[in-house]
Design a protein around this motif. Structure first.
Motif, PDB file in Angstrom:
ATOM      1  N   ALA A  77       5.783   5.922  -3.343  1.00 24.36           N
ATOM      2  CA  ALA A  77       5.138   5.922  -4.656  1.00 24.36           C
ATOM      3  C   ALA A  77       5.991   6.665  -5.680  1.00 24.36           C
ATOM      4  CB  ALA A  77       3.754   6.548  -4.562  1.00 24.36           C
ATOM      5  N   GLU A  78       6.431   7.875  -5.333  1.00 25.00           N
ATOM      6  CA  GLU A  78       7.249   8.661  -6.269  1.00 25.00           C
ATOM      7  C   GLU A  78       8.547   7.936  -6.594  1.00 25.00           C
ATOM      8  OE1 GLU A  78      10.451  10.994  -7.606  1.00 25.00           O
ATOM      9  OE2 GLU A  78      10.337  10.301  -5.530  1.00 25.00           O
ATOM     10  N   PHE A  79       9.205   7.431  -5.566  1.00 24.62           N
ATOM     11  CA  PHE A  79      10.487   6.757  -5.775  1.00 24.62           C
ATOM     12  C   PHE A  79      10.294   5.459  -6.556  1.00 24.62           C
ATOM     13  CE2 PHE A  79      14.198   4.236  -4.343  1.00 24.62           C
ATOM     14  CZ  PHE A  79      15.202   5.123  -4.700  1.00 24.62           C
ATOM     15  N   GLY A  80       9.222   4.732  -6.268  1.00 23.20           N
ATOM     16  CA  GLY A  80       8.955   3.485  -6.981  1.00 23.20           C
ATOM     17  C   GLY A  80       8.698   3.702  -8.464  1.00 23.20           C
ATOM     18  N   TRP A  81       7.859   4.694  -8.786  1.00 26.29           N
ATOM     19  CA  TRP A  81       7.589   4.984 -10.193  1.00 26.29           C
ATOM     20  C   TRP A  81       8.832   5.509 -10.898  1.00 26.29           C
ATOM     21  CZ3 TRP A  81       3.901   3.302 -13.120  1.00 26.29           C
ATOM     22  CH2 TRP A  81       2.659   2.962 -12.569  1.00 26.29           C
ATOM     23  N   HIS A  82       9.604   6.358 -10.200  1.00 22.70           N
ATOM     24  CA  HIS A  82      10.813   6.920 -10.810  1.00 22.70           C
ATOM     25  C   HIS A  82      11.805   5.816 -11.151  1.00 22.70           C
ATOM     26  CE1 HIS A  82      13.572  10.623 -11.077  1.00 22.70           C
ATOM     27  NE2 HIS A  82      14.210   9.612 -11.630  1.00 22.70           N
ATOM     28  N   GLY A 113       0.802  -1.214   0.000  1.00 24.06           N
ATOM     29  CA  GLY A 113       0.000   0.000   0.000  1.00 24.06           C
ATOM     30  C   GLY A 113       0.833   1.262   0.000  1.00 24.06           C
ATOM     31  N   MET A 114       2.006   1.213  -0.633  1.00 17.47           N
ATOM     32  CA  MET A 114       2.944   2.330  -0.718  1.00 17.47           C
ATOM     33  C   MET A 114       3.368   2.828   0.667  1.00 17.47           C
ATOM     34  SD  MET A 114       3.704   2.673  -3.803  1.00 17.47           S
ATOM     35  CE  MET A 114       3.113   2.154  -5.436  1.00 17.47           C
ATOM     36  N   GLN A 115       3.374   1.906   1.624  1.00 12.38           N
ATOM     37  CA  GLN A 115       3.865   2.223   2.960  1.00 12.38           C
ATOM     38  C   GLN A 115       5.280   1.663   3.121  1.00 12.38           C
ATOM     39  OE1 GLN A 115       2.134   4.178   5.207  1.00 12.38           O
ATOM     40  NE2 GLN A 115       0.734   4.404   3.460  1.00 12.38           N
ATOM     41  N   ARG A 116       6.108   2.382   3.839  1.00 17.61           N
ATOM     42  CA  ARG A 116       7.494   1.976   4.011  1.00 17.61           C
ATOM     43  C   ARG A 116       7.598   0.726   4.887  1.00 17.61           C
ATOM     44  NH1 ARG A 116      12.199   5.350   7.245  1.00 17.61           N
ATOM     45  NH2 ARG A 116      13.944   3.961   6.747  1.00 17.61           N
ATOM     46  N   THR A 117       8.451  -0.202   4.477  1.00 15.73           N
ATOM     47  CA  THR A 117       8.754  -1.375   5.299  1.00 15.73           C
ATOM     48  C   THR A 117      10.191  -1.248   5.794  1.00 15.73           C
ATOM     49  OG1 THR A 117       9.406  -2.606   3.315  1.00 15.73           O
ATOM     50  CG2 THR A 117       7.169  -2.917   4.105  1.00 15.73           C
ATOM     51  N   ARG A 148       7.079  18.185   2.695  1.00 14.10           N
ATOM     52  CA  ARG A 148       7.310  18.151   4.139  1.00 14.10           C
ATOM     53  C   ARG A 148       7.079  16.750   4.708  1.00 14.10           C
ATOM     54  NH1 ARG A 148       4.524  23.887   6.149  1.00 14.10           N
ATOM     55  NH2 ARG A 148       5.849  25.258   4.867  1.00 14.10           N
ATOM     56  N   LEU A 149       7.691  15.779   4.028  1.00 13.38           N
ATOM     57  CA  LEU A 149       7.591  14.394   4.464  1.00 13.38           C
ATOM     58  C   LEU A 149       8.818  14.028   5.290  1.00 13.38           C
ATOM     59  CD1 LEU A 149       6.425  12.775   1.095  1.00 13.38           C
ATOM     60  CD2 LEU A 149       4.988  13.456   3.015  1.00 13.38           C
ATOM     61  N   GLN A 150       8.658  13.047   6.170  1.00 12.45           N
ATOM     62  CA  GLN A 150       9.773  12.591   6.989  1.00 12.45           C
ATOM     63  C   GLN A 150      10.487  11.399   6.382  1.00 12.45           C
ATOM     64  OE1 GLN A 150       8.156  11.841  10.902  1.00 12.45           O
ATOM     65  NE2 GLN A 150       8.142  14.015  11.445  1.00 12.45           N
ATOM     66  N   ASP A 151       9.817  10.671   5.497  1.00  7.85           N
ATOM     67  CA  ASP A 151      10.410   9.506   4.842  1.00  7.85           C
ATOM     68  C   ASP A 151      10.372   9.679   3.328  1.00  7.85           C
ATOM     69  OD1 ASP A 151      10.982   8.054   7.194  1.00  7.85           O
ATOM     70  OD2 ASP A 151       8.869   7.427   7.328  1.00  7.85           O
ATOM     71  N   MET A 152      11.189   8.882   2.662  1.00  7.09           N
ATOM     72  CA  MET A 152      11.207   8.889   1.202  1.00  7.09           C
ATOM     73  C   MET A 152       9.833   8.497   0.670  1.00  7.09           C
ATOM     74  SD  MET A 152      13.074   9.339  -1.547  1.00  7.09           S
ATOM     75  CE  MET A 152      14.760   9.303  -0.920  1.00  7.09           C
ATOM     76  N   PRO A 153       9.262   9.284  -0.257  1.00  8.61           N
ATOM     77  CA  PRO A 153       7.942   8.943  -0.815  1.00  8.61           C
ATOM     78  C   PRO A 153       8.019   7.659  -1.636  1.00  8.61           C
ATOM     79  CG  PRO A 153       8.935  10.775  -2.010  1.00  8.61           C
ATOM     80  CD  PRO A 153       9.822  10.511  -0.839  1.00  8.61           C
ATOM     81  N   ASN A 208      13.837  -2.412   7.613  1.00  2.77           N
ATOM     82  CA  ASN A 208      14.716  -3.564   7.445  1.00  2.77           C
ATOM     83  C   ASN A 208      14.261  -4.716   8.328  1.00  2.77           C
ATOM     84  OD1 ASN A 208      16.246  -2.019   5.732  1.00  2.77           O
ATOM     85  ND2 ASN A 208      17.873  -1.609   7.193  1.00  2.77           N
ATOM     86  N   GLY A 209      14.204  -5.893   7.732  1.00  2.00           N
ATOM     87  CA  GLY A 209      13.802  -7.080   8.475  1.00  2.00           C
ATOM     88  C   GLY A 209      12.313  -7.291   8.568  1.00  2.00           C
ATOM     89  N   GLU A 210      11.500  -6.321   8.097  1.00  2.00           N
ATOM     90  CA  GLU A 210      10.044  -6.439   8.199  1.00  2.00           C
ATOM     91  C   GLU A 210       9.401  -7.006   6.940  1.00  2.00           C
ATOM     92  OE1 GLU A 210       8.380  -2.692   9.242  1.00  2.00           O
ATOM     93  OE2 GLU A 210       9.078  -2.755  11.319  1.00  2.00           O
ATOM     94  N   ASN A 211      10.134  -7.019   5.847  1.00  2.00           N
ATOM     95  CA  ASN A 211       9.550  -7.497   4.594  1.00  2.00           C
ATOM     96  C   ASN A 211       9.502  -9.023   4.578  1.00  2.00           C
ATOM     97  OD1 ASN A 211       8.408  -7.230   2.061  1.00  2.00           O
ATOM     98  ND2 ASN A 211       9.988  -5.834   1.308  1.00  2.00           N
ATOM     99  N   ASP A 212       8.582  -9.579   3.770  1.00  2.00           N
ATOM    100  CA  ASP A 212       8.462 -11.029   3.677  1.00  2.00           C
ATOM    101  C   ASP A 212       9.395 -11.574   2.603  1.00  2.00           C
ATOM    102  OD1 ASP A 212       7.260 -10.154   1.366  1.00  2.00           O
ATOM    103  OD2 ASP A 212       5.241 -10.833   1.893  1.00  2.00           O
ATOM    104  N   LEU A 213       9.312 -12.868   2.372  1.00  2.00           N
ATOM    105  CA  LEU A 213      10.208 -13.518   1.416  1.00  2.00           C
ATOM    106  C   LEU A 213      10.063 -12.923   0.020  1.00  2.00           C
ATOM    107  CD1 LEU A 213      12.198 -15.753   0.586  1.00  2.00           C
ATOM    108  CD2 LEU A 213      10.228 -17.294   0.332  1.00  2.00           C
ATOM    109  N   LEU A 214       8.822 -12.768  -0.448  1.00  2.00           N
ATOM    110  CA  LEU A 214       8.601 -12.227  -1.786  1.00  2.00           C
ATOM    111  C   LEU A 214       9.145 -10.804  -1.900  1.00  2.00           C
ATOM    112  CD1 LEU A 214       7.473 -12.416  -4.625  1.00  2.00           C
ATOM    113  CD2 LEU A 214       5.220 -11.781  -3.716  1.00  2.00           C
TER     114      LEU A 214
END
Length: 218
Positions: free
Chosen positions: A185-190, A50-54, A178-183, A56-62
């Motif tokens: 959606a923007e970074f993924g599309w770029h 859902g374009m939310q940041r994960t 004025r975001l605290q984390d890398m966007p 380190n260590g929180e992502n699943d195998l896929l």
């Protein structure tokens, strides 16, 4: 009887025979195709979450495999640029394009470490984690070198630059919104668009020697 200039004490072996421009082009095209196939994998993982940041260590195998696939395609892209001498034929140009091959390889290792639940406080893990932003910075350096080396036609020189500015553009978007984390959606599309275009440019690119041969024969 004239001796083959590449012949030493016997017939020319496959290992010692220089790679022809045509063979080199085939290799670069394969690397470009791999880059194109792997380009959207980080974007796909972003959609999965859902374009939310994960963290380190929180992502699943896929998710870890998708990130590793992107890094593999990224590594292929840098190798393709190196084989085309895109950053120039001098020592500095070769050094610039070789550095990200090392750091991206380290970035690739982070996914297996996450899959194995490796200690994130270990020096090895921290190195692989730092390799991601460092590789992005080095990609920007490579893109500038490609632009000024003029070994490739202009459209093929712009594709690496579009990839190279992905991190600066992401930071600029953070500041503007004025975001605290890398966007994500923007970074993924770029990255998806940029690395796809970079792979496409590698598929279509020809070594300078081959272009000169074509022009001479015209």
């Amino acid at each position: 009887m004239k001796r083959n200039p590449y012949e030493m004490n016997g017939p020319v072996s496959q290992a010692t025979r220089p790679t022809s421009p045509k063979e080199n082009t085939m290799n670069v095209r394969t690397l470009g195709l791999l880059t194109m196939l792997c380009a959207p994998t980080m974007l796909i993982d972003g959609f999965r979450h859902g374009m939310q940041r994960t963290l380190n260590g929180e992502n699943d195998l896929l998710g870890n495999l998708l990130y590793m696939a992107f890094a593999v395609g990224w590594w292929c892209a840098m190798l393709g640029l190196k084989r085309l001498h895109a950053t120039g034929r001098g020592k500095l140009g070769r050094f610039i394009v070789t550095l990200p091959l090392v750091t991206i390889f380290l970035a690739i290792l982070q996914s297996p470490l996450d899959i194995l639940h490796f200690d994130m406080g270990s020096p090895l893990y921290m190195v692989t984690d730092l390799a991601w932003p460092l590789s992005m910075v080095l990609t920007f350096v490579v893109s500038v070198a490609v632009l000024f080396a003029r070994q490739l036609p202009l459209p093929h020189r712009l594709a690496p630059l579009f990839c190279g500015i992905s991190l600066p553009v992401g930071f600029a978007y953070m500041a503007f919104a004025r975001l605290q984390d890398m966007p994500i959606a923007e970074f993924g599309w770029h990255t998806a668009i940029g690395w796809f275009l970079l792979g496409l440019s590698l598929v279509a690119a020809r070594p300078r020697e081959e272009r000169q041969t074509i022009l001479a024969a015209a």
